[in-house]
Design a protein around this motif. Structure first.
Motif, PDB file in Angstrom:
ATOM      1  N   THR A  59       0.798  -1.230   0.030  1.00  0.00           N
ATOM      2  CA  THR A  59       0.119  -0.043  -0.100  1.00  0.00           C
ATOM      3  C   THR A  59       0.821   1.343  -0.099  1.00  0.00           C
ATOM      4  OG1 THR A  59      -0.222  -0.235   2.328  1.00  0.00           O
ATOM      5  CG2 THR A  59      -1.975  -1.107   1.260  1.00  0.00           C
ATOM      6  N   ASP A  60       2.253   1.125   0.072  1.00  0.00           N
ATOM      7  CA  ASP A  60       3.042   2.241   0.097  1.00  0.00           C
ATOM      8  C   ASP A  60       3.158   2.851  -1.315  1.00  0.00           C
ATOM      9  OD1 ASP A  60       3.367   2.551   3.109  1.00  0.00           O
ATOM     10  OD2 ASP A  60       5.216   1.014   2.840  1.00  0.00           O
ATOM     11  N   PRO A  61       3.368   3.952  -1.293  1.00  0.00           N
ATOM     12  CA  PRO A  61       3.954   4.724  -2.615  1.00  0.00           C
ATOM     13  C   PRO A  61       5.230   4.301  -3.192  1.00  0.00           C
ATOM     14  CG  PRO A  61       3.782   6.434  -1.087  1.00  0.00           C
ATOM     15  CD  PRO A  61       3.164   5.249  -0.220  1.00  0.00           C
ATOM     16  N   SER A  62       5.626   4.237  -4.264  1.00  0.00           N
ATOM     17  CA  SER A  62       6.992   3.998  -4.649  1.00  0.00           C
ATOM     18  C   SER A  62       7.624   5.269  -4.818  1.00  0.00           C
ATOM     19  CB  SER A  62       6.893   3.432  -6.125  1.00  0.00           C
ATOM     20  OG  SER A  62       6.282   3.947  -6.961  1.00  0.00           O
ATOM     21  N   GLN A  63       6.917   6.464  -5.056  1.00  0.00           N
ATOM     22  CA  GLN A  63       7.828   7.585  -5.284  1.00  0.00           C
ATOM     23  C   GLN A  63       6.812   8.748  -4.480  1.00  0.00           C
ATOM     24  OE1 GLN A  63       8.747   8.417  -9.388  1.00  0.00           O
ATOM     25  NE2 GLN A  63       8.771  10.769  -8.942  1.00  0.00           N
ATOM     26  N   LEU A  64       7.611   9.777  -4.039  1.00  0.00           N
ATOM     27  CA  LEU A  64       6.801  11.000  -3.400  1.00  0.00           C
ATOM     28  C   LEU A  64       7.685  12.390  -3.919  1.00  0.00           C
ATOM     29  CD1 LEU A  64       6.219  10.114   0.391  1.00  0.00           C
ATOM     30  CD2 LEU A  64       4.599  10.493  -1.354  1.00  0.00           C
ATOM     31  N   GLY A  65       7.071  13.072  -4.765  1.00  0.00           N
ATOM     32  CA  GLY A  65       7.703  14.124  -5.484  1.00  0.00           C
ATOM     33  C   GLY A  65       8.954  13.354  -6.242  1.00  0.00           C
ATOM     34  N   PRO A  66      10.129  14.212  -6.137  1.00  0.00           N
ATOM     35  CA  PRO A  66      11.175  13.517  -6.958  1.00  0.00           C
ATOM     36  C   PRO A  66      11.824  12.560  -6.298  1.00  0.00           C
ATOM     37  CG  PRO A  66      11.722  15.606  -5.811  1.00  0.00           C
ATOM     38  CD  PRO A  66      10.421  15.284  -5.377  1.00  0.00           C
ATOM     39  N   TYR A  67      11.141  11.976  -5.202  1.00  0.00           N
ATOM     40  CA  TYR A  67      12.127  11.069  -4.597  1.00  0.00           C
ATOM     41  C   TYR A  67      11.591   9.487  -4.576  1.00  0.00           C
ATOM     42  CZ  TYR A  67      13.584  15.253  -2.372  1.00  0.00           C
ATOM     43  OH  TYR A  67      13.932  16.568  -2.279  1.00  0.00           O
ATOM     44  N   ARG A  68      12.409   8.810  -5.120  1.00  0.00           N
ATOM     45  CA  ARG A  68      12.157   7.299  -5.138  1.00  0.00           C
ATOM     46  C   ARG A  68      12.223   6.701  -3.814  1.00  0.00           C
ATOM     47  NH1 ARG A  68      13.560   4.555 -10.109  1.00  0.00           N
ATOM     48  NH2 ARG A  68      15.127   5.816 -10.165  1.00  0.00           N
ATOM     49  N   LEU A  69      11.152   5.797  -3.336  1.00  0.00           N
ATOM     50  CA  LEU A  69      11.224   5.488  -1.893  1.00  0.00           C
ATOM     51  C   LEU A  69      11.949   4.121  -1.846  1.00  0.00           C
ATOM     52  CD1 LEU A  69       7.681   6.717  -0.763  1.00  0.00           C
ATOM     53  CD2 LEU A  69       9.854   7.707  -0.633  1.00  0.00           C
ATOM     54  N   ALA A  70      12.895   3.884  -0.808  1.00  0.00           N
ATOM     55  CA  ALA A  70      13.773   2.675  -0.938  1.00  0.00           C
ATOM     56  C   ALA A  70      13.063   1.748   0.288  1.00  0.00           C
ATOM     57  CB  ALA A  70      15.180   3.132  -0.584  1.00  0.00           C
ATOM     58  N   GLY A  71      12.434   2.472   1.245  1.00  0.00           N
ATOM     59  CA  GLY A  71      11.853   1.389   2.148  1.00  0.00           C
ATOM     60  C   GLY A  71      11.659   2.260   3.293  1.00  0.00           C
ATOM     61  N   ARG A  72      10.977   1.637   4.232  1.00  0.00           N
ATOM     62  CA  ARG A  72      10.241   2.240   5.485  1.00  0.00           C
ATOM     63  C   ARG A  72      11.547   2.302   6.708  1.00  0.00           C
ATOM     64  NH1 ARG A  72       4.401   1.292   7.576  1.00  0.00           N
ATOM     65  NH2 ARG A  72       3.111   1.752   5.836  1.00  0.00           N
ATOM     66  N   LEU A  73      11.413   3.651   7.108  1.00  0.00           N
ATOM     67  CA  LEU A  73      12.637   3.931   8.211  1.00  0.00           C
ATOM     68  C   LEU A  73      11.752   3.544   9.413  1.00  0.00           C
ATOM     69  CD1 LEU A  73      14.555   6.867   6.934  1.00  0.00           C
ATOM     70  CD2 LEU A  73      15.334   4.387   7.329  1.00  0.00           C
ATOM     71  N   GLY A  74      10.513   4.049   9.434  1.00  0.00           N
ATOM     72  CA  GLY A  74       9.713   3.744  10.844  1.00  0.00           C
ATOM     73  C   GLY A  74       8.343   4.333  10.341  1.00  0.00           C
ATOM     74  N   ALA A  75       7.340   3.937  11.252  1.00  0.00           N
ATOM     75  CA  ALA A  75       6.096   3.919  11.057  1.00  0.00           C
ATOM     76  C   ALA A  75       5.209   4.027  12.425  1.00  0.00           C
ATOM     77  CB  ALA A  75       5.234   3.123  10.218  1.00  0.00           C
ATOM     78  N   GLY A  76       4.266   4.789  12.771  1.00  0.00           N
ATOM     79  CA  GLY A  76       3.551   5.015  13.825  1.00  0.00           C
ATOM     80  C   GLY A  76       1.997   5.347  13.504  1.00  0.00           C
ATOM     81  N   GLY A  77       1.201   5.244  14.518  1.00  0.00           N
ATOM     82  CA  GLY A  77      -0.239   5.553  14.268  1.00  0.00           C
ATOM     83  C   GLY A  77      -0.635   6.856  13.510  1.00  0.00           C
ATOM     84  N   MET A  78       0.411   7.891  13.454  1.00  0.00           N
ATOM     85  CA  MET A  78       0.155   9.159  13.026  1.00  0.00           C
ATOM     86  C   MET A  78       0.815   9.455  11.680  1.00  0.00           C
ATOM     87  SD  MET A  78      -1.992  10.158  15.079  1.00  0.00           S
ATOM     88  CE  MET A  78      -2.504   9.628  16.839  1.00  0.00           C
ATOM     89  N   GLY A  79       1.819   8.616  11.204  1.00  0.00           N
ATOM     90  CA  GLY A  79       2.486   8.858  10.232  1.00  0.00           C
ATOM     91  C   GLY A  79       3.695   7.788   9.812  1.00  0.00           C
TER      92      GLY A  79
END
Length: 362
Positions: A7-27
């Motif tokens: 469910t994660d995007p693969s890109q945000l703006g000009p940045y390609r996403l390599a992975g999750r650094l962390g997650a919580g209930g708010m973000g």
């Protein structure tokens, strides 16, 4: 670093996403990589909260704060897009550990290195204060140890002096209890640079001894202890060369604490005692504290970066802010540092969880 979910995007703006650094209930916080392989921590609001006006206003306010602070000792804002879906901001990615995690894993610093660490943190706080801000949440978890020394991060609680009367309700303590000044514990609105001096003193106690100034207790008990002028902070174990300075920084009354300039001068004196050069001490500090964690990036050779169109045009500032009414402050009390995930960006997740929370309880 965790892999991206379906469910994660693969890109945000000009940045390609390599992975999750962390997650919580708010973000969620991602590792973002630019076309030229620069790395950034990309922070977004949890999709289910994107439509909440208050969360978006707080997110916009954080971007505004980040835009005002510059300097080599603070985590800079790279760019942001508040109109994107989801809104995101990209900040400097520091590949090392936080002071909290470093001390937790390797033990306290010796006198000279601890003094140099403190002096370099003062440089970061100067940038914050020169921008008319009070950080309000300086602590070991909000100081990253990069290859060139410490970087002050997390401006989710920072406030412009003139805005405190609009966003902070009297009687509501804002900050992290273990490093909170007495005036914060009382919920005072008119916080000054002396508040950050106190937090730096408490941070130095932890870096030099491995313990906090009031130990472990319930939030209510900690608040009472901090606000009791007869219950002095515990500086046991602080080296003799620094004890009088640290005790002064932890003074109950803000007016009794030394200025940042005085703190800086005395820390440098201790760090360079006996004629040891600043360069040598900084090299020692880096050798003792910088740990680069390996982050394996995906193979994108057959997957070209998607053109994000006119998201960043000359005519449109991607970091512009939507106008918003004053945001009410919420009670934010954190009692202890949490172990950070790989790449140690738990501070961003913690910020999402607390800074944007509607309510918190003691």
């Amino acid at each position: 670093m965790q892999s991206l979910k379906a469910t994660d995007p693969s890109q945000l703006g000009p940045y390609r996403l390599a992975g999750r650094l962390g997650a919580g209930g708010m973000g969620v916080v991602y590792l973002g990589v630019s076309l030229t392989a620069d790395r950034f921590a990309i922070k977004v609001i949890t999709p289910g909260l994107v439509g909440d006006d208050e969360f978006r206003e707080r997110f916009a306010a954080e971007v505004e704060i980040l835009k005002t602070v510059t300097g080599s000792r603070v985590a800079r804002l790279e760019r942001a897009n508040l109109d994107d879906d989801p809104p995101w901001l990209a900040v400097m990615f520091v590949p090392g550990l936080s002071v909290h995690r470093q001390i937790e894993e390797a033990g306290p610093l010796e006198t000279r290195s601890g003094a140099m660490l403190g002096a370099l943190i003062v440089d970061g706080l100067r940038s914050v204060h020169e921008a008319g801000l009070v950080h309000r949440d300086l602590k070991p978890a909000n100081i990253m140890l990069g290859p060139a020394g410490p970087i002050v991060i997390d401006f989710g609680l920072a406030r412009l002096h003139e805005r405190d009367s609009h966003v902070t309700a009297t009687g509501q303590p804002v900050g992290t209890l273990a490093y909170m000044s007495p005036e914060q514990a009382r919920g005072d609105r008119d916080l000054t640079a002396a508040t950050d001096v106190y937090a730096l003193g408490a941070t130095l106690v932890y870096a030099l001894t491995g313990h906090t100034v009031y130990g472990q207790a319930s939030p209510v008990a900690l608040l009472r202890r901090i606000d009791d002028p007869t219950d002095l902070p515990d500086t046991t174990g602080v080296p003799a060369e620094l004890k009088s300075l640290v005790d002064g920084m932890l003074g109950y009354e803000p007016s009794t604490r030394p200025s940042l300039d005085e703190v800086y001068r005395r820390l440098v004196e201790v760090a360079t005692a006996d004629g040891v050069s600043v360069e040598v001490v900084r090299t020692i500090l880096a050798e003792q504290t910088y740990v680069e964690e390996s982050l394996e990036l995906p193979d994108w050779t057959a997957d070209p970066l998607v053109d994000d169109g006119d998201a960043f045009t000359d005519e449109e500032d991607p970091t512009r802010l939507v106008s918003a009414p004053p945001i009410r402050e919420v009670l934010e009390v954190k009692t202890s540092e949490q172990p950070a995930p790989v790449a140690d960006v738990g501070w961003l997740v913690d910020e999402m969880r607390t800074t944007y929370a509607r309510k918190a309880t003691l």
